[in-house]
Design an enzyme around this catalytic site. Structure first.
Site, PDB file in Angstrom:
ATOM      1  CG  ASN A  79      -7.173   1.420  -9.533  1.00 42.66           C
ATOM      2  OD1 ASN A  79      -6.465   0.428  -9.382  1.00 42.66           O
ATOM      3  ND2 ASN A  79      -8.034   1.821  -8.597  1.00 42.66           N
ATOM      4  CG  ASP A 128      -7.315  -2.078  -0.535  1.00 43.71           C
ATOM      5  OD1 ASP A 128      -6.832  -1.016  -0.976  1.00 43.71           O
ATOM      6  OD2 ASP A 128      -8.476  -2.167  -0.103  1.00 43.71           O
ATOM      7  CD  GLU A 144     -11.795 -22.518   0.457  1.00 44.18           C
ATOM      8  OE1 GLU A 144     -12.138 -21.868   1.455  1.00 44.18           O
ATOM      9  OE2 GLU A 144     -12.479 -23.442  -0.021  1.00 44.18           O
TER      10      GLU A 144
HETATM   11  C1  FPP Z   1      -4.478  -0.303  -3.625  1.00 43.30           C
HETATM   12  O1  FPP Z   1      -4.140   0.542  -2.576  1.00 43.30           O
HETATM   13  C2  FPP Z   1      -3.334  -0.502  -4.478  1.00 43.30           C
HETATM   14  C3  FPP Z   1      -3.238  -0.073  -5.760  1.00 43.30           C
HETATM   15  C4  FPP Z   1      -4.323   0.644  -6.457  1.00 43.30           C
HETATM   16  C5  FPP Z   1      -2.008  -0.255  -6.530  1.00 43.30           C
HETATM   17  C6  FPP Z   1      -1.245  -1.515  -6.274  1.00 43.30           C
HETATM   18  C7  FPP Z   1       0.096  -1.328  -6.806  1.00 43.30           C
HETATM   19  C8  FPP Z   1       1.221  -1.710  -6.222  1.00 43.30           C
HETATM   20  C9  FPP Z   1       1.287  -2.537  -5.009  1.00 43.30           C
HETATM   21  C10 FPP Z   1       2.463  -1.264  -6.856  1.00 43.30           C
HETATM   22  C11 FPP Z   1       3.350  -2.350  -7.229  1.00 43.30           C
HETATM   23  C12 FPP Z   1       2.927  -3.126  -8.389  1.00 43.30           C
HETATM   24  C13 FPP Z   1       3.683  -3.269  -9.470  1.00 43.30           C
HETATM   25  C14 FPP Z   1       3.278  -4.269 -10.471  1.00 43.30           C
HETATM   26  C15 FPP Z   1       4.880  -2.481  -9.715  1.00 43.30           C
HETATM   27  P1  FPP Z   1      -4.938   1.903  -2.391  1.00 43.30           P
HETATM   28  O2  FPP Z   1      -4.131   2.982  -3.009  1.00 43.30           O
HETATM   29  O3  FPP Z   1      -6.330   1.758  -2.889  1.00 43.30           O
HETATM   30  O4  FPP Z   1      -4.888   2.011  -0.826  1.00 43.30           O
HETATM   31  P2  FPP Z   1      -6.001   2.604   0.145  1.00 43.30           P
HETATM   32  O5  FPP Z   1      -7.195   1.676   0.066  1.00 43.30           O
HETATM   33  O6  FPP Z   1      -5.328   2.558   1.473  1.00 43.30           O
HETATM   34  O7  FPP Z   1      -6.293   3.989  -0.329  1.00 43.30           O
END
Ligand code: FPP
Length: 244
Positions: free
Chosen positions: A69, A21, A208
């Site tokens: 999402n 996150d 954990e």
């Molecule tokens: C949460 O951050 C993250 C995601 C919804 C996407 C996670 C994806 C990656 C790390 C990309 C790489 C993965 C692969 C498999 C290529 P957020 O956008 O919710 O952040 P925020 O809480 O700061 O808004």
């Protein structure tokens, strides 16, 4: 890092799960589009996987895209899916070189057909690898996964293949997307929030939890080592009284 944290030490988790996150906030703080945060996040995933391998962790499961999402703006969804395609194309060689088996969990039926084919193809090419296991949760939600498992078992009962009294915890676990995986020993969530957000609900009964404020794009080897260090001090009792 602490010399007590060694490969052969049973305090090293076998399976780490991560809620990655903070990509959006990382990008926003730099005046960049959210996609720039996700791109940087893909690099963090590479670093985290290498650090896990280095420390003797066998399984890494990451939450790349949740069922919820799908409600994000179409542009961001498209960018994330393209990033995944790019990742699959670029990582294949690394997966082969390091004998890494790739798996996906989640409702992949919702993916665009082309991406689903690419996912299946990449997964199939790594089924013989056994040095390390990377599992990507995509279009994944714990409640949705449990619902699909219950539907599957209900069909088995309806068809006479299973009796209601034969439904045990093991049978349920075996009907989940994670049937082949051990339960996570350690679940890390970056980005400062302290909740599970529908990730691995059934599987994390005795896991954990480790929360840190680091935004996922800033998460590297030393942050993973801090989590391992913290884990090594936990006393896991699995609901028993433990040793006094
Ligand atoms: C949460 O951050 C993250 C995601 C919804 C996407 C996670 C994806 C990656 C790390 C990309 C790489 C993965 C692969 C498999 C290529 P957020 O956008 O919710 O952040 P925020 O809480 O700061 O808004």
């Amino acid at each position: 890092m602490d010399p007590g944290l060694r490969r052969d030490d049973n305090t090293v988790p076998t399976h780490i799960a991560i809620i990655m996150d903070g990509n959006g906030r990382w990008a926003k703080a730099r005046g960049l589009p959210r996609t720039a945060g996700h791109k940087k996040g893909a690099e963090s995933l590479r670093r985290a996987m290498n650090a896990c391998r280095k420390h003797g962790v066998k399984h890494l499961t990451v939450y790349a895209f949740s069922s919820e999402n799908w409600n994000r703006p179409a542009d961001e969804i498209n960018d994330l899916m393209q990033l995944l395609q790019h990742y699959l194309r670029n990582e294949l060689q690394t997966l082969h070189e390091n004998q890494i088996r790739l798996r996906f969990i989640g409702d992949l039926s919702q993916l665009d057909e082309h991406l689903r084919e690419q996912v299946d193809e990449t997964v199939n090419q790594t089924t013989r690898h056994s040095q390390f296991n990377l599992t990507i949760a995509l279009s994944y939600g714990g409640r949705q996964e449990i619902t699909r498992a219950v539907q599957k078992l209900a069909k088995d009962i309806q068809a006479g293949r299973l009796k209601p009294e034969q439904v045990t915890e093991q049978i349920i676990a075996g009907a989940l997307d994670t049937a082949e995986l051990p339960e996570p020993d350690l679940l890390i969530r970056t980005g400062g929030e302290q909740r599970i957000s529908n990730f691995l609900l059934w599987q994390s009964a005795y896991t954990e939890f480790y929360f840190c404020d680091t935004l996922w794009p800033d998460f590297g080897e030393s942050e993973l080592e801090a989590a391992l260090q913290d884990f090594s001090k936990r006393e896991r009792r699995f609901g028993t009284a433990g040793e006094s």
